[in-house]
Design an enzyme around this catalytic site. Structure first.
Site, short mmCIF file in Angstrom:
data_model
loop_
_atom_site.label_atom_id
_atom_site.label_comp_id
_atom_site.label_asym_id
_atom_site.label_seq_id
_atom_site.Cartn_x
_atom_site.Cartn_y
_atom_site.Cartn_z
N HIS A 13 12.02 20.67 9.30
CA HIS A 13 11.23 19.58 8.49
C HIS A 13 10.82 20.09 7.14
CE1 HIS A 13 10.85 18.83 12.72
NE2 HIS A 13 10.75 17.55 12.25
N ASP A 24 20.96 12.18 23.20
CA ASP A 24 19.52 12.40 22.60
C ASP A 24 18.60 11.66 23.26
OD1 ASP A 24 20.42 14.16 20.71
OD2 ASP A 24 20.99 12.35 19.10
N CYS A 32 6.35 3.59 7.68
CA CYS A 32 6.53 2.25 8.38
C CYS A 32 7.86 2.61 9.37
CB CYS A 32 6.29 1.16 7.75
SG CYS A 32 4.95 0.79 7.24
N LEU A 76 0.90 -1.07 0.01
CA LEU A 76 0.19 0.04 0.00
C LEU A 76 0.97 1.32 0.08
CD1 LEU A 76 -2.95 0.98 0.08
CD2 LEU A 76 -2.76 1.04 2.55
N GLU A 130 12.69 21.21 19.91
CA GLU A 130 11.77 21.79 18.61
C GLU A 130 11.16 22.86 19.19
OE1 GLU A 130 8.29 22.40 17.19
OE2 GLU A 130 8.21 20.33 18.23
N1 GLN Z 1 21.08 13.70 16.95
C1 GLN Z 1 20.11 13.28 16.11
C2 GLN Z 1 20.34 13.91 14.68
O1 GLN Z 1 20.67 14.90 14.73
C3 GLN Z 1 18.72 13.58 16.64
C4 GLN Z 1 17.78 12.91 15.74
C5 GLN Z 1 16.44 13.33 16.53
O2 GLN Z 1 16.27 14.04 17.52
N2 GLN Z 1 15.47 12.61 16.04
O3 GLN Z 1 19.95 13.32 13.78
#
Ligand code: GLN
Ligand code: ZN
Length: 755
Positions: free
Chosen positions: A694, A598, A515, A17, A665
């Site tokens: 993004h 992270d 996915c 799909l 973010e």
């Molecule tokens: N250190 C990771 C990156 O820069 C952090 C990614 C994330 O927060 N999703 O890709």
């Protein structure tokens, strides 16, 4: 005893799909071809359920994108900006799902949110004041008839009115209650039409009732269902709940005129005790969600049968059900050719869970102990060979002081300011740099075996050198190596730690037809050897500026994997934490003075009920993070990063992680978080992302400066860092360079004003 499932994966065993939808979006196939694939996938799903003897097979669990969006469209909840594009119904639907940019206009997608406590995301419908909710679509009827033509009388399932009203975003002045009457009318019509079509059952999914509910919520629920169930005719109505127990409205649900009630016995911690203490109406069918719809492990038959016996003594008819839709597990182990039987025999993906339902049904109907039960007992009695005494001992040996970093934050902050001597508003990035085609080609060549490890590494060293040069040219203050050696921040660490397993095709839907393929935590986790040090040390050798080592934290590694269930999440998180701790100390010993850990997914597994947050999650998640970094020296600076700013409600827990700097973010969230930081006297230094990675848009210097100025109204200047809002790996080099140049310029200009 009959069997039922809540829903089945729908993306296709080989993600058919996804691939056909992507072709459709590129105009490479027609709507008819897309529909044909969908029909085929639905048929395949129905047949496999029938083969496995499932008695209550759902229909309308299929979706081109998302079931909540399907329901919104079904009832005409389509905002004007999408209608006015004048597209076909299918394309209007896709415009709502992922936006539209073309000759007819330019509209963004509807918002997307996490589906309860899963990694799936649903589309948030929007209601405008002048909307009238009424039955407009026919998807559930089409799919019901389609199944009937195959000789399968399904249970059509639709998002229930209460959950729908609670999940909608109201853009005008009307609220959920104001649409209740509409809903009653629309759902009544739905019931009547299914009744006329000869359906025996119709199911409404109401997962929202597992949240903490207010008095108003309960009143709304009662009002809606009181109205809908009044004149339901012959057809039976099943209310299906999942992802928890219904402690706030158990009485209300059991009092209403439902014919069947679906309860979750896996995540619903109080489900059994509610039935025991309050009883269950004998004239209703209990759909008992005993097969875990979310994990990948085989069910323990003896335990389930024990519970069935307990329930049967208290209820009328009991149907054996999954705890939630199987959407959250991969299709089948048949797709895995590389994992040995010594592993796979412990797993059950969706298709294998169908088999389990059938086996348990057989077992409960036979007087003597069956072969199936014996085999299952033997499996659970056997040793999985998953434990490592050294790891266990190390976890047992953790003491209170291992969670405490010394000296305290304020003193460290002073020492670090002196040591790094960074300018005011230091600039940095989140870690990854664009994963351009050459980077991916290098990795895939290495995986295929067409280049040697040395060639693979050599290429990556070249990229690192390029990346360092670029960051120096741009004038960033704290550099990174770029993460070229990683395809995924969790998979990379999983592959380099003992205790994880990887699949070939165990995909689960994350949003739309996208996915993810989570690793499986199989056994005790440990680190065999340093993972990242060589890359970081090499990168540091190329520059005089401080280089940030880059690690993924234990909570994120765990939250983005399929966890094991024979030990607690806490124990598992501590094991991973100790492994990453070793990596932190190795980086420090090798001269890396700033280390980022992270925790992109830290917030993701917060329990649905607020009252459970501390006791069930934060009480081990935050300590696990502290365990990772508490061993470093005062002058080593620990950063962390999170992928969202929605942590206003857990802000003190975040501060309590005791990192020195946190980046997150913030560019899309109206900077509301800043007020919360201020109110809570947030002590960790912060880098709220100044632009959105993004999107390929290049932010201007002024734009970044004004974001920073806004931040400075709420934050002390000496605590503010300047960075994008996440890693740059999905971006192109073209937009990355000018964006970072503007970011550095903005910081420089601001510094002058602050001098
Ligand atoms: N250190 C990771 C990156 O820069 C952090 C990614 C994330 O927060 N999703 O890709
Ligand atoms: Zn991020």
């Amino acid at each position: 005893m009959k069997t039922s499932i809540v829903g089945y994966p729908r993306v296709g065993r080989k993600r058919e799909l996804k691939f056909i939808s992507e072709k459709y979006f590129r105009n490479a196939v027609t709507a008819e071809e897309l529909e044909k694939t969908a029909v085929g996938l639905r048929k395949e799903n129905l047949l496999v359920q029938r083969e496995n003897g499932i008695d209550f097979i759902p229909s309308n669990d299929f979706s081109f994108y998302d079931n909540v969006l399907d329901t919104a469209v079904l009832f005409g909840i389509v905002p004007k900006r999408y209608k006015s594009l004048g597209l076909s119904p299918l394309d209007t639907y896709f415009a709502m799902a992922h936006g539209y940019q073309g000759e007819r206009g330019d509209v963004k997608a509807l918002a997307m949110k996490k589906w309860f406590n899963t990694n799936y995301h649903y589309i948030v419908p929007e209601a405008e004041d002048d909307m009238v909710f009424r039955l407009e679509g026919d998807k559930p009827f089409v799919e019901y008839r389609e199944a009937k033509e195959l000789g399968i009388d399904t249970v059509p399932c639709v998002t229930g009115p209460f959950t729908l009203l609670k999940l909608i975003r109201y853009t005008g002045s009307k609220r959920a209650e104001d649409f209740a009457a509409d809903c009653i009318g629309a759902y009544t019509e739905l019931i009547d039409r299914f009744d006329a079509a000869g359906a025996k059952w119709l199911r409404f999914d109401e997962p929202y009732v597992v949240f903490d509910l207010t008095e108003e919520d309960i009143a709304l629920f009662k009002a809606i269902y009181g109205g809908i169930l009044k004149s339901k005719g012959e057809i039976k109505i099943l209310i299906q709940t999942y992802f928890g127990d219904v402690r706030d409205c158990y009485d209300v649900i059991t009092d209403l005129d439902f014919d069947g009630i679906g309860l979750d016995f896996v995540e619903g911690k109080r489900t059994l005790s509610l039935i025991k203490s309050k009883g269950f109406p004998k004239n209703k069918v209990l759909f008992a969600g005993l097969i875990n719809g979310r994990n990948i492990w085989r069910s323990n038959y003896s335990e389930i049968i024990g519970t069935i016996d307990e329930i049967k003594a208290l209820c009328g008819e009991v149907v054996l059900n999954t705890s939630c839709s199987l959407l959250h597990v991969p299709y089948t182990l048949k797709n895995e050719t590389k994992l040995g039987e010594e592993y796979t025999k412990y797993f059950a993906f969706a298709e294998e869970k169908l088999g389990e339902l059938g086996e348990i049904k057989n077992i409960t109907s036979s007087a003597a102990e069956t072969e199936e039960l014996r085999a299952n007992k033997a499996l659970f009695d056997s040793d999985r060979n998953a434990s490592d005494e050294k790891v266990r001992e190390r976890v047992r040996g953790i003491s209170h002081s291992d969670f405490i970093r010394l000296p305290e934050f304020e003193e460290r902050e002073k020492i670090q300011k002196k040591r790094f001597d960074l300018p005011l508003f230091p600039t940095t990035t989140i870690g990854s740099f664009p994963q351009t085609a050459d980077v991916k080609a290098n990795r895939s060549a290495f995986r295929k075996g067409s280049i040697t490890e040395e060639e693979y590494n050599e290429f990556n060293r070249g990229k690192i050198a390029e990346c360092i040069r670029l960051q120096e040219e741009i004038g960033l203050d704290v550099l990174v190596h770029g993460e070229y050696e990683r395809n995924d921040m969790v998979e990379y660490f999983g592959e380099n730690l003992n205790g994880f397993l990887f699949t070939e095709n165990a995909w689960v839907q994350s949003y739309g037809t996208r996915c993810v393929k989570p690793p499986i935590v199989w056994g005790d986790v440990s680190r065999a050897k340093p993972i990242t040090t060589e890359w970081s040390v090499f990168a540091q050798s190329l520059t005089d500026k401080p280089l940030k080592g880059m690690l993924t934290g234990p909570v994120t590694i765990l939250n983005w994997s399929f966890p094991r269930e024979d030990i607690s999440l806490k124990e598992c998180a501590y094991q991973i934490a100790l492994a990453i701790r070793d990596e932190v100390l190795d980086l420090e010993a090798k001269g890396i003075e700033i280390i980022q850990i992270d925790e992109a997914a830290l917030r993701e597994k917060l329990p649905l009920r607020r009252s459970d947050w501390d006791s069930e999650y934060l009480d081990w998640a935050i300590p696990a993070f502290r365990l990772v970094h508490s061993g470093v020296k005062a002058q080593t600076q620990i950063h962390t990063h999170m992928c969202y700013s929605e942590f206003t409600d857990i802000i003190s827990a975040i501060d309590n992680m005791d990192a020195d700097v946190i980046t997150f973010e913030a560019s899309r969230s109206d900077l509301q978080i800043l007020d919360a930081l201020k109110e809570n006297n947030f002590r960790t230094e912060v880098g709220p992302g100044v632009y959105d990675i993004h999107s390929p848009r290049i932010p201007s210097v002024d734009e970044i400066k004004s974001a920073l100025s806004e931040m400075l109204e709420k934050l002390p200047a000496e605590k503010l860092w300047v960075n994008p809002d996440c890693g740059l790996k999905t971006r192109g080099t073209e937009e990355t360079i000018p964006s970072l140049e503007n970011l550095v310029k903005a910081a420089e200009q601001l510094r002058k004003e602050y001098r």
